[in-house]
Design an enzyme around this catalytic site. Structure first.
Site, short mmCIF file in Angstrom:
data_model
loop_
_atom_site.label_atom_id
_atom_site.label_comp_id
_atom_site.label_asym_id
_atom_site.label_seq_id
_atom_site.Cartn_x
_atom_site.Cartn_y
_atom_site.Cartn_z
N GLU A 76 -8.71 12.81 13.26
CA GLU A 76 -9.91 11.99 12.72
C GLU A 76 -9.77 11.42 11.52
O GLU A 76 -10.50 10.16 11.07
CB GLU A 76 -10.95 12.87 12.53
CG GLU A 76 -11.67 13.64 13.98
CD GLU A 76 -10.91 14.70 14.92
OE1 GLU A 76 -9.74 15.04 14.35
OE2 GLU A 76 -11.27 15.06 15.70
N HIS A 82 -20.70 23.30 16.41
CA HIS A 82 -20.91 22.18 17.25
C HIS A 82 -22.29 21.86 17.17
O HIS A 82 -22.98 21.36 18.01
CB HIS A 82 -20.54 22.50 18.85
CG HIS A 82 -19.26 22.23 19.13
ND1 HIS A 82 -18.07 21.77 18.13
CD2 HIS A 82 -18.45 22.11 20.51
CE1 HIS A 82 -17.00 21.50 18.77
NE2 HIS A 82 -17.33 21.85 20.05
#
Lengths: 350, 316
Positions: A62, A131
């Site tokens: 990322e 999440h």
């Protein structure tokens, strides 16, 4: 005119498809954009149409891939970097905060960073601690970033097209539970301007500002409050940076009561910012302060266990009860509406 | 072998050295009210690589990028004005020494956060490939400290995976601020690490400007001919001055003057200067001195940004 009904996910897909067709400098990448899940349909079929040079999967990097997006933007392209969870953006913070947000300024206006960072937030089932986070207030804090968080399919398409065409870095945030919601979406490309909140329901007793998935949840809460004779005004800011305070202030001046239904932790959050600006405004104008309250994630880490998770998130009942309390203090009143349809019907595992 | 003009090399080396000596001389007057990280001693790396590049090539640097900026053709007047915080600066007074940029000549910026521009060079290279530009590459400059960062590894991997037109230049001056490579790396194997990601990598000893130029020239040729993906060089060099600031720091205990000595003995400036006819050399030096004087005068008399400038350029 006959309405053209799409899901929110289809609206996002269509925005990208139309922009990629219109402008060859638009391209996109991210983990899983070309797999069979296709980010829950939001990238379905795009690689088939545009080829692997314009939409591709990436290594699990990322940090570097955000830098790659910025470098490509410096070379004049318009990248969309997509993340299946907003939690992953924590790995990209250096590039977004230290470069994307600042490049135009610290390079004296000689460059632009027209990049879109898409990320998905939200509960579905048991996503747990890492999440489930909705970290948009991190990005609101930093000058140079735009933070876009539409709640309807119409706005999803219009704001995503605007994000792609914008010459600044845009953090674009989608809630999982919105992806399947349906609404009218015109077939032609169109833009929805940033910094214009929508009044989705008019009312005179209390204003509820919902953020992301808390917009439909607030509309449900408004419905519950009607049974108690309370007329609710529901506002969707659509973008958090820029933030349309005028629309919110106009409403609060009328209703004298404001509840923020945030889709994140209240502390230092979007709701805290909205309330701070309201207090500053009313103080400056020497007006009586309205009643103000924030509702959001419980001040704890998100657990996967269902009974705990159900308490972690606001829902139509807790929103309605908070609004009722704001108006009538501790007078006992309870509403129904614990678990909304899309949450009850959701099946994982992903 | 195509040989580089020694005059060109000398001019660039001398110019950078003298600009930085002048910055160091002026610094105690507080006219430059911002950190400066001087490249003195390391000029050969930027000069050798930049002379092998074309104007359309893009370079990305570090907070120690005066040498890179000047070697690639960055405007000297604008650079000094930027250090002075003036509106006429390369960044309109909003970047300073650590973020010099000159888009016109492919100096695409520098970051104060170690390792941060590495993936940007890779992204620029991706855009070159995307557009199908044949005669263009990106070059990423970073230090041996940059190799410590996770983003270095991620960037190496992606560049190699995609066989992107990018050259990586590790300027190994042995120190990340004051921490020696020995204290940070289990093995002194930077080139082996680069090779492990799937790209050719070579260590160039001795701060050798001619060798650096020649290697970079061949690397650019191989990449633009489509014969190679990314290529990596570790260029051994040495920072003569403090990590930040105008002075030296051999009395601070983390390194010795003895460590410096071989690098001074091997200084590329007299090495290349001695290859020139004395008259020619003097003419170059005179011209550079005039240019530097003019640049500082320009910075002195340039206006500061207006207060309204605080809020411009936040958004496009």
């Amino acid at each position: 005119m006959k309405e053209r009904i799409l899901t929110y996910a289809e609206a996002i897909r269509e925005a990208q498809e139309q922009e990629m067709a219109r402008d060859s400098s638009v391209f996109m990448f991210g983990m899983g954009v070309d797999d069979h899940i296709a980010m829950w349909g939001t990238t379905a079929g795009l690689q088939k149409r545009f080829g692997a040079s314009r939409i591709f999967d990436t290594p699990l990097s990322e940090d570097a891939m955000t830098g790659v997006a910025i470098g490509a933007a410096l070379a004049g392209l318009r990248p969309i970097h997509a993340h299946i969870r907003m939690d992953f953006l924590l790995l990209a913070m250096n590039q977004i905060v230290n470069i994307a947000a600042k490049a135009r300024y610290m390079y004296g206006g000689s460059v632009n960073i027209p990049a879109v960072f898409r990320s998905v937030i939200g509960r579905s089932w048991g996503q747990g601690a890492q999440h489930s986070q909705a970290l948009y207030s991190f990005f609101m804090h930093v000058p140079g970033l735009k933070v876009v968080i539409p709640s309807t399919p119409y706005d999803a398409k219009g704001t995503l097209i605007q994000s792609i065409r914008d010459n600044n870095p845009v953090v674009f945030i989608e809630h999982r539970m919105l992806h399947t919601m349906k609404g009218h979406v015109p077939a032609k490309p169109y833009t929805v301007p940033f910094g214009r909140a929508r009044v989705l329901k008019q009312g005179s007793d209390v204003t509820i500002v919902g953020i992301s998935y808390m917009v439909p949840e607030s509309l449900r809460a408004a419905h519950l409050l009607e049974d108690a004779g309370i007329r609710v005004e529901v506002i969707d800011p659509v973008t958090l940076a820029p933030l349309d305070m005028d629309t919110i202030l106009r409403s609060v001046k009328k209703t004298k009561h404001l509840l923020i239904a945030d889709n994140a932790w209240p502390t230092c959050g979007a709701g805290a910012e909205i309330i701070a600006r309201i207090v500053e405004y009313f103080q400056k104008e020497k007006l009586a302060l309205p009643k103000l309250e924030r509702l959001g994630f419980a001040a704890t880490t998100c657990p996967p266990s269902r009974p705990l998770e159900d308490r972690f998130y606001p829902n139509p009942r807790t929103i309605a009860e908070a609004a009722h309390r704001l108006l009538h203090g501790r007078r006992p009143w309870t509403a129904k509406g614990e678990i909304s349809k899309e949450i009850a019907e959701f099946r994982g595992p992903f | 072998m195509k040989s580089i003009s020694h005059e060109t090399l000398y001019r660039s080396l001398y110019r950078i050295r003298r600009v930085e000596e002048e910055i160091a001389r002026v610094y105690p007057t507080d006219k430059i009210q911002s950190p400066v990280h001087l490249s003195i001693g390391q000029e050969a790396v930027s000069v050798g690589v930049a002379e092998a590049l074309k104007p359309q090539d893009a370079v990305f640097g570090t907070y120690r990028s005066h040498a890179l900026y000047l070697a690639k053709g960055g405007d000297l007047k604008k650079m000094i004005a930027e250090l002075y915080g003036k509106h006429t600066g390369s960044n309109k007074g909003k970047g300073g020494s650590m973020h010099l940029i000159d888009v016109r000549v492919g100096v695409m910026g520098a970051s104060a956060i170690v390792g941060t521009t590495i993936p940007q060079a890779v992204g620029f290279a991706l855009a070159i490939r995307y557009r199908g530009d044949r005669d263009r590459i990106a070059v990423s400059f970073f230090g041996d400290g940059g190799v410590d960062e996770g983003v270095w590894h991620e960037s190496m991997n992606f560049a190699a995976l995609r066989k992107l037109p990018v050259i990586f230049i590790c300027e190994n001056n042995f120190y990340a601020i004051h921490s020696h490579e020995r204290a940070r790396h289990a093995r002194a194997n930077i080139v082996e690490r680069a090779r492990a990601y799937g790209m050719p990598a070579e260590r160039i000893e001795g701060n050798d400007v001619l060798k650096i130029y020649e290697r970079a020239r061949r690397a650019r040729q191989a990449i633009t001919a489509g014969k190679s993906g990314p290529i990596f060089f570790e260029c051994m060099t040495y920072r003569w001055r403090q990590h930040v600031g105008p002075g030296d720091d051999y009395d601070q205990g983390y390194r010795t003057k003895k460590e410096l000595e071989p690098w001074v003995k091997n200084d590329q400036l007299p090495r290349i200067g001695n290859l020139l006819a004395p008259k020619k050399r003097a003419a170059i030096e005179r011209a550079v001195e005039r240019e530097i004087k003019a640049a500082f005068a320009y910075a002195e008399k340039s206006p500061f940004p207006k207060v309204e400038e605080l809020f411009t350029d936040v958004f496009a």
